[in-house]
Design an enzyme around this catalytic site. Structure first.
Site, short mmCIF file in Angstrom:
data_model
loop_
_atom_site.label_atom_id
_atom_site.label_comp_id
_atom_site.label_asym_id
_atom_site.label_seq_id
_atom_site.Cartn_x
_atom_site.Cartn_y
_atom_site.Cartn_z
N ASP A 415 0.86 -1.14 0.24
CA ASP A 415 0.27 0.35 0.16
C ASP A 415 0.68 1.19 -0.16
O ASP A 415 2.22 1.21 0.02
CB ASP A 415 -0.70 0.10 1.20
CG ASP A 415 -2.06 1.24 1.46
OD1 ASP A 415 -2.29 1.56 0.34
OD2 ASP A 415 -1.77 1.34 2.66
N LYS A 416 0.33 2.59 -0.67
CA LYS A 416 1.22 3.92 -0.17
C LYS A 416 0.98 4.57 0.76
O LYS A 416 2.10 4.63 1.71
CB LYS A 416 0.90 4.07 -1.26
CG LYS A 416 1.48 5.71 -1.27
CD LYS A 416 1.07 6.67 -3.66
CE LYS A 416 -0.09 7.59 -2.34
NZ LYS A 416 -0.47 8.22 -0.83
N THR A 650 4.70 19.31 -7.12
CA THR A 650 4.28 21.03 -7.17
C THR A 650 2.92 21.15 -7.47
O THR A 650 2.72 20.56 -7.73
CB THR A 650 5.81 20.60 -8.44
OG1 THR A 650 5.01 19.65 -9.20
CG2 THR A 650 6.96 20.72 -7.82
N GLY A 730 -5.39 3.68 -3.18
CA GLY A 730 -6.68 3.84 -3.66
C GLY A 730 -6.28 5.33 -3.77
O GLY A 730 -7.49 5.74 -4.28
N ASP A 731 -5.13 5.97 -4.02
CA ASP A 731 -5.03 7.49 -3.86
C ASP A 731 -4.71 7.50 -5.57
O ASP A 731 -4.70 6.87 -6.19
CB ASP A 731 -3.91 7.81 -3.99
CG ASP A 731 -3.64 9.61 -3.05
OD1 ASP A 731 -4.80 10.11 -3.00
OD2 ASP A 731 -3.38 9.19 -1.68
N ASP A 837 -1.34 -0.73 6.00
CA ASP A 837 -1.55 -0.44 7.58
C ASP A 837 -3.10 -0.22 7.18
O ASP A 837 -3.29 0.03 8.73
CB ASP A 837 -0.97 1.11 7.58
CG ASP A 837 -1.98 1.63 6.57
OD1 ASP A 837 -1.25 2.97 7.43
OD2 ASP A 837 -1.51 1.89 5.51
N ASP A 841 -6.66 -2.58 3.35
CA ASP A 841 -5.46 -2.85 2.82
C ASP A 841 -5.82 -5.15 3.05
O ASP A 841 -5.31 -6.04 3.22
CB ASP A 841 -4.18 -3.34 2.98
CG ASP A 841 -3.79 -1.76 2.85
OD1 ASP A 841 -3.90 -1.51 1.38
OD2 ASP A 841 -3.40 -1.17 3.70
#
Length: 1098
Positions: A415-416, A650, A730-731, A837, A841
């Site tokens: 996961d991220k 950015t 999921g981002d 986490d 997940d």
């Protein structure tokens, strides 16, 4: 009928009818009986079918109507989280099934059961039932403890208390989440987990707004705005909900967390009907981020969105266990083959089948029952070692059956949010083109702002300074100081002001709660949330400001402007206020807001400063879209590239000053476009784009999503270990790509191919062909495109994706994550680990061969459902490269040695039977057979779990050593047959040596051969060990001492006068030397001329 009258015809018809009456009556009676029997049969069938359907079929999901203020009387699932594998009824049957589906255990159950038949019994019952009972007891106890721990963790979550409104009571009651039912009205406080799926009825915000964190559901860190139902938000108090007549109609439970369909209807004369969508919901496992929320429960337990997106926990079986299961089948064939050979040589005369079965029983030690005992005890020891490791303190092993899997991982799916990143945004850089400000020089920005606004404070009206500050760049004014100085101060002020105004952030001033328990939303002691701040708010010490926004990036930007002196103090739908470093309040009217979308990749706002009447259009967005909107410059592209390489996200900020006439013209065109019936979206976009021309570039901002500690070196170690890493999040695509670069998941030398959004089979085919041409390129793909590719070109896509150095899947649902894991397992046949986490997940973790949960900010749900729980991502390297390696290597050596121990004694039995006229008589009786596998050799053999080929430092310094483990060479058919040959050689030498050297009595054969056998086993353990531990030395001497003691004590099995002679000693020593010396010489030569890779580093 032509010559017949009507009366004649009628008479004939009547007569015919009378004649057939008797026959038809009989037929009807028979038919009645048959129909009764048939009806009874079908009634019984329907009844049975109905009972079967009720008991075994899944409950049909239906839409429902819920009356507000009244708990539903319909039967819905209990509102409990359940990670347990078993219940009281299923525990024993399922555990026994899991054990006896292994061929090894089933074989020994049959062997042990056969000993109840007197004709084929060859020893004492305890020699078979003792080890089998021990194995089953250990397994049952381990599974019971593991499942009881899961039950305790579930109980802790299910017993969290919430406030429920009760009809007729002035104060809410506290109830555990497991007691909540559909229709209950519950209050969720700030930072509290939502216990069930709710429709939001009321919030402490006047507008009915409420922000929630959904990272447990979809992995997104953005705060989501949720809105209360307008009709209930207008009520004076919470308890008026019991007085109104209203109902909710909600759709049947669905998996989709991004959509919802429902209606709210008043039936008490007001006649209002509101449509409900996902903005009116609070899904279970979300966390309320602001104020308090009151909602009505619409789905509970297994019908909530979060549970529907999770898969059921499964009993995982390690690859090593499956390989050993295959080897036991080979050994079983050897047992049958050897028994057949003996029978062929003996002859099929008399009750041959009885002799045949006795031979099978005699050679059954080829498949040692102690193999399962040793492996299970070894697994428990590995788990204990992992938890005791000080380098990764806090690690918990929740599934003690698969520690060896950590040594065979080829794919890691991560996961991220919260796993690779800390879920914290920090403003890092502000670039104005000619000058750049970083964390060390932000005090200069604060100084420039103070200078600019302090000059404004010196006069009541617009001063000359004020005029200069508002002039275009390069113009001169009457303020003392150089032109360059004025220009820099002006540019800094304009840039910071733009960042402070161009956003959708709302500041919320909250008083510290004194006592929350037992209070409702309106209770004066509950957490009170205020969007309206009066201008003396900073004098109230009890209040603290919290910024709410749908994006953490925006919060980081606004928080930074507050740090440098320009703070956002108030915001509503039509206005906002800024406080300057000098303490003055500047008020702005919000004329228009253009929200951020994934298509436009920018957001804008038109504001009017109330004091001067100046109208300004501010715009910020991604550099790819903003570069064509701003005026020509020569630095934007280069600086954005530099910031991206530093891992910063950015945003390009620009502005355009509008006259009153320009704005009014825009407003009329914009409103007309919004009212159009056809092509509304494109017309509105065209009007907005008419403003987005030749805008003045103000600055570029750089925000860092902080990575977890040592993420980059950890990912590099894992990559060098041959593990391919996929990031499933999921981002948004832009965020995922940025983190992939900043974490070095994608190295700087590798390209990055962004898979275009595809909707049809043709699109997918063309995009796959484009991707096929890329070499050594990481892949970035969205969940929707992934779905299309897997639907039409599953094999081709996986072939290409598995060949990539790294893959990033964004906008993935929890079920998609789990599906990706399963597809990799099926397609490659290799072991996959998943690390995460959040609650989103859990499905992925449970689907993986080794599920690893991180105890992160998103809660403990992933950690509780995982096989292994670690505090930080950096611990993953040591968990896999050190503990995974040791667990696999040790289990491989242990299992092969235990098989060797069984093979050597079976070879001796075969030699003994063939010499003594193929008699099916055991060589060693009773206690000697049990003692051989337990007291005399158990401790040295089990001490192999302390062996290690390389130190932890070398394993982490040279991660390439891990690559060999995935090939499974430590336990393969090659190593297995090598141990078979060793066993046949040693068994033959010991038995023939004892037969040749003994002189007169049979008991001397037993003494010589058994002593030589024990010494051979102890020496073989010593030859197998690569790194000695003091416990190994103690185990060797302790076992030797036990055997010498038993020689003295067991006078029935050994001739005490013979074993004290020198004849006994030299015969035993010669036989032992012949059986072990050649093997030592071979090991020495191999180490000298063909050493293993790890030995070169030691």
């Amino acid at each position: 009928m032509t010559g017949m009258s009507y009366k004649d015809a009628e008479r004939v018809r009547t007569t015919a009818c009378d004649d057939s009456d008797c026959e038809s009556e009989t037929e009807s009676q028979l038919a009645d009986c048959e129909s009764q029997d048939t009806s009874l049969y079908y009634d019984n069938k329907r009844c049975c079918h109905s009972m079967w359907r009720r008991c075994c079929r899944e409950r049909e999901l239906k839409p429902r109507t819920i009356v507000v203020g009244r708990t539903s009387t319909e039967k819905f699932p209990a509102n409990v989280i359940r990670n347990q594998k078993y219940n009281i009824v299923t525990f024993l049957p399922l555990v026994l099934f899991q054990q006896f589906k292994f061929f090894l255990n089933l074989y020994f159950l049959i062997m042990a059961t056969s000993q109840f038949i007197p004709d084929i019994r060859i020893g004492y019952l305890y020699t078979y039932w003792g080890p089998l009972s021990f194995v089953l007891t250990v397994t049952i106890c381990r599974e019971a403890i593991d499942d009881f721990r899961r039950h305790q963790r579930d109980k802790e979550v299910n017993s969290q208390r919430y406030r429920r409104l009760v009809r007729g009571r002035d104060t809410p009651e506290l109830v555990p989440s497991s007691k909540l039912r559909v229709g209950d009205l519950i209050v969720v406080e700030k930072d509290q987990r939502v216990p069930a799926d709710l429709v939001l009825l009321r919030t402490t915000e006047r507008s009915g707004a409420c922000f929630v964190r959904t990272d447990q559901l979809d992995g997104e860190t953005d705060w989501k705005l949720r809105l209360a139902v307008p009709a209930t938000q207008k009520l004076d108090s919470d308890f008026q909900l019991f007085d109104i007549k209203a109902s909710l109609f909600v759709e049947k439970p669905q998996r989709d967390i991004h959509s919802f369909i429902g209606t709210f209807t008043r039936h008490d004369g007001f006649g209002s009907e509101d449509s409900l969508d996902v903005e009116n919901t609070l899904w279970a496992n979300c966390v309320v981020a602001s104020g308090s929320a009151l909602g009505v429960v619409i789905y509970t337990g297994s019908e909530t969105r979060s549970v529907m997106n999770n898969s059921q926990p499964r009993s995982k079986v390690g690859l090593l266990d499956m390989e050993i299961n295959q080897l036991t089948k080979v050994l079983f064939c050897a047992v049958i083959g050897l028994a057949l050979v003996m029978m062929c040589l003996k002859g099929f005369s008399g009750p041959w089948y009885r002799y045949m079965f006795r031979f099978v029983l005699l050679f059954s030690y080829i498949i040692p029952i102690s193999l399962r005992v040793n492996l299970d005890m070894g697994k428990a020891f590995y788990s204990w070692s992992i938890q005791r490791d000080g380098e990764i303190s806090g690690t918990v092993v929740r599934s003690t059956t698969i520690p060896e899997e950590l040594g065979r991982i080829s794919y890691l799916l991560s996961d991220k949010t919260g796993t690779l990143t800390q879920n914290e945004m920090v403003f890092k850089k502000l670039h104005l083109g000619t000058v750049s400000y970083g964390t060390e020089t932000f005090d200069e920005v604060a100084s420039h702002l103070k200078t600019a606004y302090s000059q404004h404070q010196q006069s009541d009206g617009p001063s000359p300074t004020r005029e200069v500050l508002l002039m275009p760049l390069g113009t001169s004014g009457s303020v003392s100081g150089t032109k360059v100085r004025r220009s820099e101060v002006t540019r800094v002020q304009e840039a910071v002001k733009a960042v402070a105004l161009c956003h959708n952030v709302t500041p919320v001033w909250e008083e510290e709660p004194e006592a929350v328990a037992g209070s409702s939303l309106e209770s004066p002691v509950s957490v009170e949330s205020q969007t309206e701040a009066d201008q003396h708010y900073w004098q109230k010490n009890q209040q603290s400001c919290v910024y709410q926004a749908s994006s953490p990036d925006e919060v980081a930007l606004v928080r930074w402007t507050e740090q440098v002196g320009l703070a956002l103090v108030r915001r509503d739908l039509v206005s906002m206020q800024l406080r300057t470093p000098s303490g003055h309040i500047f008020s702005y009217s919000i004329l228009q807001i253009f929200p951020f979308t994934s298509e436009t990749k920018r957001m804008g706002v038109i504001v009017k400063e109330n004091q001067t009447g100046e109208i300004t259009f501010y715009l910020k967005g991604a550099d790819v879209v903003m570069s064509s909107i701003v005026q020509y410059n020569d630095w934007l592209e280069e600086e954005c590239g530099n910031m991206a390489r530093e891992g910063l996200r950015t945003l390009v900020v620009a502005k355009k000053t509008l006259t009153e006439e320009q704005y009014l013209d825009f407003e009329s065109r914009y409103n007309a476009a919004r009212m159009s019936v056809s092509d509304r979206v494109s017309r509105v976009a065209a009007v907005v784009e008419s403003l987005e021309r030749e805008m003045e570039l103000l600055c570029v901002t750089g925000v860092e999503d902080r990575l977890q500690d040592r993420v980059r070196p950890t990912l590099e170690l894992l990559r060098n270990a041959g593990i391919k890493i996929w990031m499933l999040t999921g981002d948004k695509l832009e965020t995922a790509t940025c983190i992939a670069k900043s974490s070095h998941l994608v190295s700087r030398t590798q390209g990055l191919h962004v898979f275009k959004s595809v909707m049809t089979r043709t699109d997918a085919h063309l995009e796959l062909n484009t991707f096929r041409k890329k070499q050594d390129c990481a892949l970035v793909i969205s969940g929707d495109s992934l779905e299309v590719c897997l639907q039409y070109y599953q094999h081709e896509f996986l072939e290409l994706a598995c060949g990539c150095p790294a893959v990033v899947c964004c906008r993935c649902s929890p079920t998609q994550k789990a599906e990706v894991v399963r597809l990799i397992q099926r397609h490659t046949g290799k072991r996959a680990a998943a690390v995460g986490d959040g609650g989103n997940d859990v499905s992925m973790i449970q689907a993986a061969d080794a599920g690893i949960g991180i105890q992160g900010q998103e809660g403990l749900q992933a950690s509780l459902a995982a096989d292994f729980s670690i505090p930080q991502f950096q611990h993953l390297a040591r968990l896999l490269l050190v503990h995974g390696r040791r667990s696999y290597k040790r289990s491989a050596a242990l299992s092969q040695f235990v098989i060797h121990r069984g093979l050597i004694i079976s070879t001796m039995q075969a030699v003994f039977s063939s010499v003594f006229y193929f008699s099916s008589v055991p060589l060693y009786q009773g206690f000697l057979m049990v003692g051989y596998a337990t007291l005399y050799t158990m401790f040295p053999v089990f001490s192999l779990v302390l062996d290690k080929d390389v130190s932890s430092k070398i394993a982490l310094t040279y991660p390439e050593l891990y690559k060999e483990l995935s090939k499974g060479r430590s336990l393969s058919y090659k190593t297995f047959f090598m141990w078979v040959l060793i066993s046949i050689y040693q068994g033959g030498v010991i038995m023939y040596g004892a037969l040749i050297l003994f002189e007169d009595e049979f008991i001397h054969i037993v003494a010589i051969s058994f002593t030589a056998l024990i010494l051979t086993e102890l020496i073989m353990v010593a030859l197998t060990i690569r790194t000695w531990h003091y416990i190994m030395v103690l185990a060797e001497f302790f076992s030797l001492g036990l055997y010498i003691l038993s020689l003295i004590v067991m006078k029935d099995s050994f001739d005490s006068s013979f074993i004290q002679t020198t004849d006994f000693l030299w015969k035993v020593l010669v036989i032992t030397l012949v059986s072990c010396l050649p093997l030592y010489i071979l090991k020495f030569l191999r180490k000298k001329f063909s050493p293993p890779s790890y030995s070169k580093l030691s």
